[in-house]
Write a protein that holds these residues in place. Structure first.
Motif, PDB file in Angstrom:
ATOM      1  N   THR A 122       0.847  -1.188   0.000  1.00 58.25           N
ATOM      2  CA  THR A 122       0.000   0.000   0.000  1.00 58.25           C
ATOM      3  C   THR A 122       0.879   1.232   0.000  1.00 58.25           C
ATOM      4  N   VAL A 123       0.424   2.236  -0.654  1.00 58.25           N
ATOM      5  CA  VAL A 123       1.153   3.505  -0.735  1.00 58.25           C
ATOM      6  C   VAL A 123       0.312   4.560  -0.039  1.00 58.25           C
ATOM      7  N   PRO A 124       0.885   5.260   0.948  1.00 60.02           N
ATOM      8  CA  PRO A 124       0.119   6.303   1.638  1.00 60.02           C
ATOM      9  C   PRO A 124      -0.326   7.374   0.652  1.00 60.02           C
ATOM     10  N   GLU A 125      -1.518   7.873   0.873  1.00 60.14           N
ATOM     11  CA  GLU A 125      -2.043   8.939  -0.005  1.00 60.14           C
ATOM     12  C   GLU A 125      -1.507  10.274   0.383  1.00 60.14           C
TER      13      GLU A 125
END
Length: 99
Positions: free
Chosen positions: A96-99
């Motif tokens: 997951t990539v932080p927004e």
């Protein structure tokens, strides 16, 4: 892969870690320094991320270093391979990539 004994003396941990690295180098497999630990980051152990071992070889190496299990990753699964018997726990994983 890590040779750490959870409650063993630190000097033995360092010695066992060096035994692990020597073994990996003799096998001519690719490995990178890694660390494993608890979710809070309080307990961290030296480890190695290894490419080039079969699951059987990884289990045997883990067993020779006193490990209960080793981890295995594929593009779609994360697996926990027992070094004591034939058990395998398999989960999916994602990045997951932080927004």
């Amino acid at each position: 892969m890590q040779p750490r004994r959870p409650y063993g003396p630190r000097r033995e941990d360092e010695r066992d870690h060096n035994v692990l690295l020597d073994d990996l180098n003799r096998r001519s497999v690719t490995w990178w320094p890694a660390a494993g630990g608890d979710p809070d980051g309080v307990h961290i152990e030296k480890s190695a991320a290894v490419v080039g071992l079969s699951e059987a070889e990884a289990r045997e190496l883990g067993r020779s270093l006193g490990q209960d299990a080793v981890f295995a990753w594929t593009p779609s699964t994360w697996r926990l391979l027992s070094c004591v018997d034939s058990r395998v726990d398999e989960c999916g994983w994602r990045i997951t990539v932080p927004e």
